[in-house]
Design an enzyme around this catalytic site. Structure first.
Site, PDB file in Angstrom:
ATOM      1  NE  ARG A  62      -9.371   4.111  -1.482  1.00  0.00           N
ATOM      2  CZ  ARG A  62      -8.185   4.021  -0.892  1.00  0.00           C
ATOM      3  NH1 ARG A  62      -7.868   4.842   0.081  1.00  0.00           N
ATOM      4  NH2 ARG A  62      -7.316   3.104  -1.275  1.00  0.00           N
ATOM      5  CD  GLN A  96       3.756   0.509  -0.862  1.00  0.00           C
ATOM      6  OE1 GLN A  96       4.024   1.666  -0.568  1.00  0.00           O
ATOM      7  NE2 GLN A  96       4.080  -0.007  -2.029  1.00  0.00           N
ATOM      8  CG  ASN A  97      -2.202  -2.435  -3.137  1.00  0.00           C
ATOM      9  OD1 ASN A  97      -1.636  -1.340  -3.130  1.00  0.00           O
ATOM     10  ND2 ASN A  97      -2.101  -3.296  -4.124  1.00  0.00           N
ATOM     11  CG  HIS A 114       0.309   1.200   3.802  1.00  0.00           C
ATOM     12  ND1 HIS A 114       0.577   1.788   2.586  1.00  0.00           N
ATOM     13  CD2 HIS A 114       1.459   1.315   4.529  1.00  0.00           C
ATOM     14  CE1 HIS A 114       1.829   2.240   2.577  1.00  0.00           C
ATOM     15  NE2 HIS A 114       2.383   1.958   3.734  1.00  0.00           N
ATOM     16  CB  CYS A 141     -17.224  -0.411  19.352  1.00  0.00           C
ATOM     17  SG  CYS A 141     -16.142  -1.834  19.627  1.00  0.00           S
ATOM     18  CB  SER A 183       4.958   5.715  -7.495  1.00  0.00           C
ATOM     19  OG  SER A 183       4.580   6.103  -6.184  1.00  0.00           O
ATOM     20  CD  GLU A 210       5.000   6.116 -14.477  1.00  0.00           C
ATOM     21  OE1 GLU A 210       4.733   6.610 -15.579  1.00  0.00           O
ATOM     22  OE2 GLU A 210       4.567   6.528 -13.396  1.00  0.00           O
TER      23      GLU A 210
HETATM   24  N1  APR Z   1       0.635  -2.217 -14.043  1.00  0.00           N
HETATM   25  C1  APR Z   1       1.777  -1.952 -13.373  1.00  0.00           C
HETATM   26  N2  APR Z   1       2.038  -0.781 -12.775  1.00  0.00           N
HETATM   27  C2  APR Z   1       1.102   0.173 -12.860  1.00  0.00           C
HETATM   28  C3  APR Z   1      -0.122  -0.021 -13.544  1.00  0.00           C
HETATM   29  C4  APR Z   1      -0.337  -1.286 -14.152  1.00  0.00           C
HETATM   30  N3  APR Z   1      -1.448  -1.551 -14.837  1.00  0.00           N
HETATM   31  N4  APR Z   1      -0.848   1.117 -13.456  1.00  0.00           N
HETATM   32  C5  APR Z   1      -0.118   1.984 -12.743  1.00  0.00           C
HETATM   33  N5  APR Z   1       1.065   1.431 -12.383  1.00  0.00           N
HETATM   34  C6  APR Z   1       2.155   1.997 -11.604  1.00  0.00           C
HETATM   35  C7  APR Z   1       2.320   3.485 -11.779  1.00  0.00           C
HETATM   36  O1  APR Z   1       3.179   3.740 -12.875  1.00  0.00           O
HETATM   37  C8  APR Z   1       2.925   3.906 -10.457  1.00  0.00           C
HETATM   38  O2  APR Z   1       4.354   3.868 -10.502  1.00  0.00           O
HETATM   39  O3  APR Z   1       1.830   1.821 -10.238  1.00  0.00           O
HETATM   40  C9  APR Z   1       2.432   2.842  -9.467  1.00  0.00           C
HETATM   41  C10 APR Z   1       1.395   3.341  -8.468  1.00  0.00           C
HETATM   42  O4  APR Z   1       1.980   4.291  -7.634  1.00  0.00           O
HETATM   43  P1  APR Z   1       1.151   5.059  -6.506  1.00  0.00           P
HETATM   44  O5  APR Z   1      -0.119   5.551  -7.084  1.00  0.00           O
HETATM   45  O6  APR Z   1       2.053   6.043  -5.890  1.00  0.00           O
HETATM   46  O7  APR Z   1       0.751   3.885  -5.478  1.00  0.00           O
HETATM   47  P2  APR Z   1       1.644   3.231  -4.335  1.00  0.00           P
HETATM   48  O8  APR Z   1       3.089   3.263  -4.690  1.00  0.00           O
HETATM   49  O9  APR Z   1       1.027   1.936  -3.997  1.00  0.00           O
HETATM   50  O10 APR Z   1       1.393   4.248  -3.143  1.00  0.00           O
HETATM   51  C11 APR Z   1       1.969   3.975  -1.884  1.00  0.00           C
HETATM   52  O11 APR Z   1       0.855   5.834  -0.947  1.00  0.00           O
HETATM   53  O12 APR Z   1      -0.970   7.215  -0.730  1.00  0.00           O
HETATM   54  C12 APR Z   1      -0.314   6.145  -0.223  1.00  0.00           C
HETATM   55  O13 APR Z   1      -1.146   4.674   1.335  1.00  0.00           O
HETATM   56  C13 APR Z   1      -1.122   4.888  -0.055  1.00  0.00           C
HETATM   57  O14 APR Z   1      -0.325   2.605  -0.060  1.00  0.00           O
HETATM   58  C14 APR Z   1      -0.309   3.833  -0.753  1.00  0.00           C
HETATM   59  C15 APR Z   1       1.077   4.451  -0.791  1.00  0.00           C
END
Ligand code: APR
Length: 241
Positions: A62, A96-97, A114, A141, A183, A210
């Site tokens: 990653r 969260q990214n 995170h 380290c 999400s 969504e």
């Molecule tokens: N534009 C807007 N939203 C988008 C797009 C886009 N182009 N593509 C995807 N999405 C939305 C999806 O519909 C989804 O609801 O982004 C959301 C991503 O959700 P997740 O994959 O669950 O990511 P996130 O909510 O950031 O996850 C939270 O979970 O696994 C852990 O630590 C990880 O920080 C992460 C946390």
């Protein structure tokens, strides 16, 4: 939709969806990271204790992808930097990214709740250092010189997210809470909208492809790709201020 007339501090929560159009995978979409690998195998302290090489491989791949020339901030990241620059009140981005695309776009008031993929932490001396290379079992380290205890400086499931006091203080004082590309499945971030409503009586809006798991908690929703909807929403906010 039109943006409400809002004046006052803004807290923006971002998730993997904001970086999707920059070339980084989300987690829970059909083609997301958790459809290819089990989080229990790569994103928990237990996984690291059991099979550190596997966890290093996952984050090394990653990290390399984040640093590849194909990945760059997109118009949604730049729009948030523009909001911070021109909004008359404080704007705090809580992400969260673990990528660095907000920073590359120019956002400076930013919390990585995170952690960060481009940092490493020593399990022996706890020192956190900037890191761009692969990590391995024998990586020493740079500070205490011990080998075998370096790990990505990211927050795994079961660990405490970072800077929570600062985040909750900002949410308690915000007038507008914006959630982008998440999400709403992972706490504590998924609970921020409730805090914003109930403690700050803030206006709450979600910008997502969504409806998220917590969509009923938001006053407004803008559904569509972040690269289109976030710049347009920021334009409306700045035009109305
Ligand atoms: N534009 C807007 N939203 C988008 C797009 C886009 N182009 N593509 C995807 N999405 C939305 C999806 O519909 C989804 O609801 O982004 C959301 C991503 O959700 P997740 O994959 O669950 O990511 P996130 O909510 O950031 O996850 C939270 O979970 O696994 C852990 O630590 C990880 O920080 C992460 C946390």
């Amino acid at each position: 939709m039109t943006s409400p007339i809002v004046s006052g501090p803004i807290v923006v929560l971002t998730g993997a969806g904001i970086s999707k159009e920059s070339g980084l995978d989300t987690f829970r979409d059909a083609d997301g990271i958790w459809s290819k690998v089990r989080l229990e195998d790569v994103a928990t302290p237990e996984a690291f204790a059991r099979d550190p090489a596997r966890v290093h491989d996952f984050y090394n791949a990653r990290r390399r992808s984040l640093l590849s020339s194909d990945v760059a901030p997109n118009p949604a990241h730049f729009a948030l930097a523009r909001l911070e620059e021109h909004w008359a009140h404080e704007v705090l981005v809580v992400t969260q990214n673990i990528d660095d695309l907000h920073e590359r776009a120019g956002t400076s008031r930013l919390i990585h709740m995170h952690g960060e993929m481009l940092k490493a932490r020593c399990g022996t001396c706890a020192r956190v250092v900037a890191w761009k290379d692969d990590l391995g079992l024998d990586t020493p380290c740079p500070s205490c010189k011990q080998s075998g205890a370096m790990r990505p400086d990211v927050v795994w499931f079961g660990e405490m997210p970072l800077e929570m006091d600062r985040i909750y203080r900002a949410i308690a004082g915000c007038a507008l809470f914006i959630s982008i590309g998440t999400s709403g499945n992972v706490t504590p971030a998924a609970g921020f909208v409730r805090e914003a409503r109930e403690i700050a009586h803030a206006h709450t809006v979600e910008l997502n492809l969504e409806p998220s798991a917590g969509h009923t908690m938001f006053d407004d929703a803008v559904l569509g790709p972040a690269t289109i909807e976030v710049p347009a929403y920021v334009d409306r906010l700045l035009g109305a201020s």
